[in-house]
Design an enzyme around this catalytic site. Structure first.
Site, short mmCIF file in Angstrom:
data_model
loop_
_atom_site.label_atom_id
_atom_site.label_comp_id
_atom_site.label_asym_id
_atom_site.label_seq_id
_atom_site.Cartn_x
_atom_site.Cartn_y
_atom_site.Cartn_z
CE LYS A 1 -3.82 -2.37 2.22
NZ LYS A 1 -4.47 -2.81 3.46
CD GLN B 1 -3.44 -4.41 6.67
OE1 GLN B 1 -3.30 -3.46 5.90
NE2 GLN B 1 -4.16 -5.48 6.33
CG ASP C 1 -9.81 -0.07 5.09
OD1 ASP C 1 -9.61 -0.42 3.91
OD2 ASP C 1 -9.12 -0.46 6.06
#
Ligand code: NDP
Length: 304
Positions: free
Chosen positions: A52, A96, A119
């Site tokens: 990422k 994460q 997200d």
């Protein structure tokens, strides 16, 4: 011959489209910024975070990685998020998952400002998704929609079956398909006669986390199969089952002692589907592309 839906190529197409928008925002104001927080040292999470951050930097975005020890308490993580919520150069905050057991994951999700929640997991953004109102969408299902759209697969009016009802894949996937006017069925571990339900699908999305569970009897000939699952198989007998009819996969296992497989038996997709996403190289690359798109969108909106 089944059409392979090439996630890597679609990923590149999307990144190429984002690049000029990133450049013009950077020239006018500043680069979009994403901060990724990694707690502990789960090897798979480390790989995801690295890729990422790498993609951000390649696109000319600002990206930072905050690494915290596996023993981090919820309060410490919340205070890090508070700092990022207030930083003007940060448009996206990604924590994460999975988090270590002692951390209250829900409190963490709730702490991220919804407009920086790239997200799309914050309850506010989930509500926006349900209402079909603009907000960051969860990256993996949003990536699946891009694959379908860019591969000219007709969603409106299609029978879509989603296997899996998780908050990060199955449920948002079902909602996005519904908003695109598919007739959607959501399946889970209590679904009766799963093969028959799956055979009703024009578009079958597998997001179960069960290696090669979906075999030929689940796939209507001519269906489009989207395999979200990512499973690493290390047991030789299991590898022989999941690689049956796929010599390249078996060769990969023989070489590496492990093989990546989705939730669908690769040979079944190739034999029965009209089009399908391979694993790896299907849905996976799109997840990062959509994260980049969400971060850029957040930056554009905040700097408007
Ligand atoms: P979860 O474990 O959270 O959810 C799995 C879902 O599958 C559950 O709803 C479960 O049902 C259902 N399920 C499990 N077994 C069966 C069964 N035998 N019959 C019917 N339904 C079943 O997984 P995630 O949604 O997080 O992930 C799914 C897969 O997608 C994983 O392989 C994951 O690695 C992959 N993934 C890939 C991404 C990518 O970028 N390509 C990103 C995110 C995930 P129930 O609710 O009843 O338990």
């Amino acid at each position: 011959m089944a059409r392979i839906l090439d996630g890597k190529a679609i990923n590149q197409q999307i990144l190429d489209e984002l690049q000029p928008r990133i450049a013009s925002l950077t020239a006018a104001r500043r680069p979009p910024g994403l901060v990724v927080i990694l707690v502990g040292n789960d090897p798979a999470s480390e790989i995801y975070v690295r890729s990422k951050v790498k993609t951000c930097l390649e696109l000319g975005m600002m990206s930072e990685e905050i690494r915290l020890p596996g023993t981090t308490a919820t309060a410490e993580l919340l205070s890090q998020i508070d700092v990022l919520n207030h930083r003007d150069d940060v448009d996206g905050i990604l924590v994460q998952m999975p988090l270590p057991k002692q951390v209250d994951s829900r409190a963490v999700l709730l702490a991220i400002r919804p407009d920086k929640d790239v997200d799309g997991f914050h309850p506010y953004n989930v509500g926006q998704l349900v209402a079909n109102s603009p907000a960051p969408r969860p990256c993996t299902p949003a990536g699946v929609m891009e694959i379908l759209r860019r591969s000219q697969i007709q969603v409106a009016g299609a029978q879509a079956v989603v296997v899996g009802r998780s908050d990060i894949v199955g449920k948002p996937m079902a909602l996005l398909l519904l908003h695109a006017h598919a007739t959607v069925t959501v399946c889970h571990s209590k679904t009766r006669d799963l093969p028959a339900v799956c055979r009703s699908a024009d578009i079958l999305v597998a997001a179960m986390g069960r290696p090669a569970f979906i075999t030929g009897e689940f796939i209507r000939p001519g269906a489009v199969v989207i395999d979200v699952g990512v499973n690493r198989v290390t047991d030789p007998a299991e590898a022989a089952r999941v690689c049956a009819g796929s010599p390249a996969k078996q060769a990969a296992f023989d070489r590496n002692g492990s093989v990546l497989v989705g939730d669908v038996l690769p040979s079944a997709m190739a034999e029965r589907a009209e089009a399908y996403t391979p694993v790896p190289g299907g849905v996976g690359p799109l997840t990062i592309a959509m994260l980049m798109a969400n971060t850029l969108q957040s930056a554009e909106q905040r700097l408007k």
